[in-house]
Design an enzyme around this catalytic site. Structure first.
Site, mmCIF file in Angstrom:
data_model
loop_
_atom_site.group_PDB
_atom_site.id
_atom_site.type_symbol
_atom_site.label_atom_id
_atom_site.label_comp_id
_atom_site.label_asym_id
_atom_site.label_seq_id
_atom_site.Cartn_x
_atom_site.Cartn_y
_atom_site.Cartn_z
ATOM 1 N N ASP A 55 -15.951 8.446 8.953
ATOM 2 C CA ASP A 55 -14.601 7.441 8.419
ATOM 3 C C ASP A 55 -13.246 8.327 8.393
ATOM 4 O O ASP A 55 -13.884 9.747 7.738
ATOM 5 C CB ASP A 55 -14.229 6.608 7.400
ATOM 6 C CG ASP A 55 -14.019 5.822 7.382
ATOM 7 O OD1 ASP A 55 -14.505 4.114 7.761
ATOM 8 O OD2 ASP A 55 -12.892 6.064 7.168
ATOM 9 N N ARG A 66 1.014 -1.356 0.357
ATOM 10 C CA ARG A 66 -0.050 -0.329 -0.166
ATOM 11 C C ARG A 66 1.386 1.682 -0.021
ATOM 12 O O ARG A 66 0.472 2.205 -0.465
ATOM 13 C CB ARG A 66 -1.124 0.234 1.310
ATOM 14 C CG ARG A 66 -1.880 -0.972 0.656
ATOM 15 C CD ARG A 66 -2.437 -1.051 2.314
ATOM 16 N NE ARG A 66 -4.095 -1.620 2.250
ATOM 17 C CZ ARG A 66 -4.771 -2.376 3.532
ATOM 18 N NH1 ARG A 66 -4.916 -1.173 4.339
ATOM 19 N NH2 ARG A 66 -5.869 -3.103 3.893
HETATM 20 C C1 LIG Z 1 -13.339 -3.338 7.725
HETATM 21 S S1 LIG Z 1 -14.424 -1.155 7.343
HETATM 22 C C2 LIG Z 1 -15.375 -0.847 8.237
HETATM 23 C C3 LIG Z 1 -16.422 -0.934 8.015
HETATM 24 C C4 LIG Z 1 -17.567 -1.106 8.455
HETATM 25 N N1 LIG Z 1 -18.343 -0.729 9.723
HETATM 26 C C5 LIG Z 1 -18.746 -3.242 7.873
HETATM 27 O O1 LIG Z 1 -18.091 -3.578 9.154
HETATM 28 O O2 LIG Z 1 -18.618 -3.355 7.431
HETATM 29 C C6 LIG Z 1 -13.090 -0.236 8.725
HETATM 30 C C7 LIG Z 1 -13.076 1.263 8.860
HETATM 31 O O3 LIG Z 1 -13.187 2.015 9.859
HETATM 32 C C8 LIG Z 1 -11.858 2.954 9.440
HETATM 33 N N2 LIG Z 1 -11.043 3.548 10.595
HETATM 34 C C9 LIG Z 1 -9.903 2.823 11.061
HETATM 35 N N3 LIG Z 1 -9.797 4.074 11.995
HETATM 36 C C10 LIG Z 1 -10.012 5.063 12.042
HETATM 37 C C11 LIG Z 1 -10.252 5.841 13.205
HETATM 38 N N4 LIG Z 1 -8.715 6.333 13.970
HETATM 39 N N5 LIG Z 1 -11.155 7.002 12.619
HETATM 40 C C12 LIG Z 1 -12.120 6.643 11.905
HETATM 41 N N6 LIG Z 1 -12.482 5.730 11.567
HETATM 42 C C13 LIG Z 1 -11.300 4.696 10.788
HETATM 43 C C14 LIG Z 1 -11.100 2.151 8.258
HETATM 44 O O4 LIG Z 1 -11.033 3.893 7.718
HETATM 45 C C15 LIG Z 1 -12.495 1.774 7.959
HETATM 46 O O5 LIG Z 1 -12.946 2.493 6.281
#
Ligand SMILES: C[S@@+](CC[C@H](N)C(=O)[O-])C[C@H]1O[C@@H](n2cnc3c(N)ncnc32)[C@H](O)[C@@H]1O
Length: 302
Positions: free
Chosen positions: A167, A60
């Site tokens: 997000d 990445r």
């Molecule tokens: C695996 S996805 C989960 C998406 C959805 N909630 C689901 O369960 O299908 C995790 C998301 O958390 C976001 N994320 C990670 N760290 C974060 C932070 N500190 N603040 C906000 N979002 C965050 C990532 O960018 C990512 O899009």
């Protein structure tokens, strides 16, 4: 230890059990570079990158090394540390894991429809306002699944209903806001639901290749506000929420970071508000502020 072997060990990334030597790649990544990436990720996003994530992180971040015309990860880490504000967005967009899909963990949407919605409907008759937060919403499949669940449950007219979808990653927030998804994203979704809430179109890319696109109904889009928000930083929201979905997000955070975050979720939820977390996450030994209602569904204690 022979000198050559000790140099090799110093240059390769520590703890690499697959014995992939990142120092020998086209754009070398040394142990100390991965450490910088780990430290910046943890401090800025809460995401804890373990050593088994090195291959993924290499793939990445190498795109940033190329895009910035740098020779190796050491140069990238120096650039990142010196220009943190300018590079942070691309860095965080690169390291986040955004896997999601419509109606992921369907039992949550069933619980919402069968238990949460009727409770809120009867408890808030004087204040017909519903606020849901999809925290860590990725590309939007989660908040759209929430909106469809509310609509399908016949949410009564006259209520003020809003879903906040946030997000950290600006690319996924833009995708969610646009509300356009490739056909293959809908595998497993009920065809009737798909037909009712999405319109179909054909997209042609620059090479003339066609793909099928599905666009979300504007009435669903109007229910959702997409915003960039880092869960570790200040939250601009003034009002409280009835329901928070924060699923498959804290799995990447340390227990201490989770504790602080869940405490803040409890503070921003209305009394008896609901919290939904991911299938491999748990509040056990993290916070006492919620009681369990079933599989990864919690209610804020009074
Ligand atoms: C695996 S996805 C989960 C998406 C959805 N909630 C689901 O369960 O299908 C995790 C998301 O958390 C976001 N994320 C990670 N760290 C974060 C932070 N500190 N603040 C906000 N979002 C965050 C990532 O960018 C990512 O899009």
């Amino acid at each position: 230890m022979p000198i050559a072997a000790s140099i090799k060990k110093d240059n390769s990334v520590a703890g690499d059990r697959t014995s992939t030597d990142f120092s020998q790649r086209e754009f070398p990544m040394l142990s100390k570079d991965f450490k910088v990436i780990q430290e910046v990720a943890l401090a800025e996003t809460g995401i804890s990158l373990s050593h088994h994530k090195q291959e993924m992180i290499y793939g990445r971040i190498v795109r940033r090394v190329r895009a910035l015309n740098l020779a190796n990860f050491t140069e990238y880490c120096t650039y990142l540390q010196k220009n943190l504000n300018a590079e942070l967005m691309d860095f965080t967009n690169a390291i986040t894991t955004n896997l999601t899909y419509f109606f992921r963990e369907p039992h949550h949407f069933e619980y919402l429809k069968d238990t949460v919605i009727p409770k809120i409907k009867s408890n808030k008759l004087n204040n017909k306002k519903l606020r849901i937060w999809s925290a860590g919403c990725s590309t939007g499949e989660e908040p759209y699944s929430l909106a469809i669940t509310l609509k399908e449950a016949g949410w009564p007219a006259g209520w003020d209903v809003k879903i906040l979808a946030t997000d950290l990653d600006t690319n996924v927030v833009a995708h969610g806001k646009a509300g356009q998804y490739k056909k293959e994203r809908f595998e497993g979704m009920d065809k009737g639901v798909q037909k009712k809430w999405f319109s179909h179109s054909i997209n042609k890319d620059e090479n003339g290749r066609e793909s099928q696109l599905l666009t979300v109904e504007p009435s669903l889009q109007n229910m959702i506000l997409f915003r960039k928000l880092n869960l570790l930083q200040q939250w601009p929201m003034k009002g409280k929420f009835d329901v928070i979905f924060c699923r498959n997000v804290v799995i990447y955070f340390s227990k201490d970071t989770q504790r602080v975050l869940f405490d803040r979720f409890a503070d921003i939820l209305n009394p008896n508000g609901f919290l939904f977390i991911g299938h491999s996450e748990s509040l056990n030994r993290v916070t006492e502020r919620f009681e369990t209602l079933g599989r990864t569904v919690y209610r804020k204690k009074d």
